[in-house]
Scaffold this motif. Sequence first.
Motif, PDB file in Angstrom:
ATOM      1  N   ALA A 122       0.834  -1.205   0.000  1.00 64.43           N
ATOM      2  CA  ALA A 122       0.000   0.000   0.000  1.00 64.43           C
ATOM      3  C   ALA A 122       0.870   1.257   0.000  1.00 64.43           C
ATOM      4  O   ALA A 122       1.926   1.287   0.638  1.00 64.43           O
ATOM      5  N   VAL A 147      -5.912   4.003   7.452  1.00 69.32           N
ATOM      6  CA  VAL A 147      -5.111   2.989   8.151  1.00 69.32           C
ATOM      7  C   VAL A 147      -3.942   3.673   8.850  1.00 69.32           C
ATOM      8  O   VAL A 147      -3.090   4.285   8.199  1.00 69.32           O
ATOM      9  N   LYS A 149      -0.730   3.063  11.473  1.00 64.87           N
ATOM     10  CA  LYS A 149       0.076   2.000  12.068  1.00 64.87           C
ATOM     11  C   LYS A 149       1.175   2.570  12.951  1.00 64.87           C
ATOM     12  O   LYS A 149       2.013   3.349  12.471  1.00 64.87           O
ATOM     13  N   ILE A 161      -7.880   1.053  12.051  1.00 66.77           N
ATOM     14  CA  ILE A 161      -8.570   1.302  10.783  1.00 66.77           C
ATOM     15  C   ILE A 161      -9.823   2.112  11.114  1.00 66.77           C
ATOM     16  O   ILE A 161     -10.671   1.657  11.886  1.00 66.77           O
ATOM     17  N   GLU A 191      -1.364   4.637   5.814  1.00 63.42           N
ATOM     18  CA  GLU A 191      -1.362   3.824   4.592  1.00 63.42           C
ATOM     19  C   GLU A 191      -2.647   3.919   3.819  1.00 63.42           C
ATOM     20  O   GLU A 191      -3.724   4.088   4.399  1.00 63.42           O
ATOM     21  N   PHE A 193      -5.727   2.255   2.197  1.00 60.08           N
ATOM     22  CA  PHE A 193      -6.487   1.066   2.587  1.00 60.08           C
ATOM     23  C   PHE A 193      -6.577   0.109   1.403  1.00 60.08           C
ATOM     24  O   PHE A 193      -6.884   0.510   0.285  1.00 60.08           O
ATOM     25  N   GLU A 198      -7.244 -11.762   2.933  1.00 52.87           N
ATOM     26  CA  GLU A 198      -5.862 -11.910   3.393  1.00 52.87           C
ATOM     27  C   GLU A 198      -5.419 -13.361   3.477  1.00 52.87           C
ATOM     28  O   GLU A 198      -6.234 -14.249   3.703  1.00 52.87           O
ATOM     29  N   LYS A 220      -8.572 -13.371  12.793  1.00 53.56           N
ATOM     30  CA  LYS A 220      -8.029 -12.527  13.860  1.00 53.56           C
ATOM     31  C   LYS A 220      -9.082 -11.967  14.800  1.00 53.56           C
ATOM     32  O   LYS A 220      -8.786 -11.663  15.945  1.00 53.56           O
ATOM     33  N   ILE A 288       0.959  -6.714   3.290  1.00 56.89           N
ATOM     34  CA  ILE A 288       0.393  -5.941   4.399  1.00 56.89           C
ATOM     35  C   ILE A 288       1.463  -5.730   5.467  1.00 56.89           C
ATOM     36  O   ILE A 288       1.575  -4.675   6.066  1.00 56.89           O
ATOM     37  N   GLU A 289       2.235  -6.782   5.725  1.00 58.35           N
ATOM     38  CA  GLU A 289       3.264  -6.678   6.762  1.00 58.35           C
ATOM     39  C   GLU A 289       4.231  -7.843   6.663  1.00 58.35           C
ATOM     40  O   GLU A 289       3.920  -8.882   6.071  1.00 58.35           O
TER      41      GLU A 289
HETATM   42  P1  AMP Z   1      -0.716  -5.649  10.691  1.00 59.33           P
HETATM   43  O1  AMP Z   1      -0.443  -5.580  12.158  1.00 59.33           O
HETATM   44  O2  AMP Z   1       0.136  -4.775   9.844  1.00 59.33           O
HETATM   45  O3  AMP Z   1      -0.840  -7.055  10.203  1.00 59.33           O
HETATM   46  O4  AMP Z   1      -2.215  -5.136  10.505  1.00 59.33           O
HETATM   47  C1  AMP Z   1      -3.268  -5.740  11.200  1.00 59.33           C
HETATM   48  C2  AMP Z   1      -4.415  -5.924  10.282  1.00 59.33           C
HETATM   49  O5  AMP Z   1      -4.872  -4.672   9.794  1.00 59.33           O
HETATM   50  C3  AMP Z   1      -4.094  -6.725   9.030  1.00 59.33           C
HETATM   51  O6  AMP Z   1      -4.154  -8.092   9.243  1.00 59.33           O
HETATM   52  C4  AMP Z   1      -5.165  -6.236   8.093  1.00 59.33           C
HETATM   53  O7  AMP Z   1      -6.386  -6.913   8.346  1.00 59.33           O
HETATM   54  C5  AMP Z   1      -5.344  -4.819   8.472  1.00 59.33           C
HETATM   55  N1  AMP Z   1      -4.560  -3.933   7.596  1.00 59.33           N
HETATM   56  C6  AMP Z   1      -3.298  -3.530   7.757  1.00 59.33           C
HETATM   57  N2  AMP Z   1      -2.895  -2.724   6.762  1.00 59.33           N
HETATM   58  C7  AMP Z   1      -3.946  -2.592   5.928  1.00 59.33           C
HETATM   59  C8  AMP Z   1      -4.165  -1.896   4.705  1.00 59.33           C
HETATM   60  N3  AMP Z   1      -3.227  -1.130   4.152  1.00 59.33           N
HETATM   61  N4  AMP Z   1      -5.367  -2.025   4.125  1.00 59.33           N
HETATM   62  C9  AMP Z   1      -6.329  -2.778   4.681  1.00 59.33           C
HETATM   63  N5  AMP Z   1      -6.191  -3.465   5.823  1.00 59.33           N
HETATM   64  C10 AMP Z   1      -5.009  -3.376   6.462  1.00 59.33           C
END
Ligand code: AMP
Length: 423
Positions: A122, A147, A149, A161, A191, A193, A198, A220, A288-289
């Motif tokens: 993203a 989003v 983080k 979110i 970020e 969205f 996933e 989750k 995503i990560e």
């Molecule tokens: P993370 O800790 O980075 O895994 O983020 C936790 C959760 O947030 C992820 O498993 C996704 O469901 C959601 N998420 C994170 N980044 C995004 C994004 N850019 N767009 C949509 N959902 C996101």
Amino acid sequence: MNILILGSGGREHTFAWKIAKSSRCNKLYVAPGNSGTAEIAENINLKVTDFEAVRAVVLSHQIDIVVVGPEDPLVQGIHDYFLNHEELNGIAVIGPQKAAAELEGSKEFAKEFMMRHNIPTAAYKSFTRYNVVEGYKFLETLSPPYVLKADGLAAGKGVLILHDLDEAKLELKQMLVGAKFGDASTKVVIEEFLDGIELSCFVLTDGNNYKILPTAKDYKRIGEGDTGLNTGGMGAVSPVPFATPAFLNKIEERIVKPTVFGLQKDNLPYQGFIFIGIIKVGDDPKVIEYNVRMGDPETEVVLPRVKTDMVEIFEAISNKSLDKINIEIDDRAATTVMLVSGGYPEAYERGKEITGLENIKDSIPFHAGSVKSNGEIITSGGRVMAITSYGNTYQEAIKRCYKNISKLKFEKMCYRKDIGFDL
Ligand code: AMP
Ligand code: GLY
């Protein structure tokens, strides 16, 4: 080989279960472990970030391989600690060195890495307390949801979110100025969205070569239909049915290869598991990560499908000869359902006796938050136990999980009854 696993969850019980099957494993220790690991290994009580304590155990128990379960010790540099202590040299540590562990330790670092190596993810910008106002302006250019983080480790809680612009601005301020996540949110990544489904992809690397392990999907949220608060994970399925060969090929070419080669180019030493959180946007995978360890509860469905001797795999990682071995995968599906304490992921009670384990014949109970006390197995955490089953299809495996869960009991036991609902 004498092996020490660091950690105490379902992931670590699964590692222990898999390693214990290996004829190459002589003595197996888990620190601190749980009631499940106590049955198949020797538990040693220590804090996984207390490197001095780990060092003492490794030397007194003549450990050859240390398998690091959670991210904290890796991000704090446990691998480097081993390299910097002569008496620990030659002991294999499964997990990256500190510089590479920043892929999980800092969201901004991970984003910059992906940009540098053209890995699809993203769009983003990062902000500190000194440019909050620019952060507000950036939010105004985006469309909801927003989003946010926290840059650092926040025990899986650092991602917000939000659907409303004003709320997003307020949260940004609370993270940056109000230290909502402590030091973890001194920097915040905002970020774009991404809308899609996933999945998790697991890669093993020795620094030069890589192998891709089976995919998994975890669930989750606490509530059915993916509603309610985020948890550490309420269940998982492997393989992921929508991960077709064509889609997996895109993941390998666009994400896995540039990640492994990127680590080499950037001189980031990595010997261990890379967990890539992926979202399928249309037909394309985006990252995503990154996590620098295995997932939990994904491990509880991925490792049961690995047929190859795990110790052989760890030796190959340590010797940088991963290209010389073939990792064989069980064709069957594996699913897991997490049993959690009532109230989790908010406040919950501990110390509840778990009964009925002896009646489980065709599932594998991987203990997580449970300990042995006076001959009883009692709850000690939010996520208590992951019940894993095999099946010819994931539907069959899930049915088997629920059949066996009905034989288990502890006061206020909760679990999701819809694992796999969206597949
Ligand atoms: P993370 O800790 O980075 O895994 O983020 C936790 C959760 O947030 C992820 O498993 C996704 O469901 C959601 N998420 C994170 N980044 C995004 C994004 N850019 N767009 C949509 N959902 C996101
Ligand atoms: N299940 C997600 C994680 O281990 O981070």
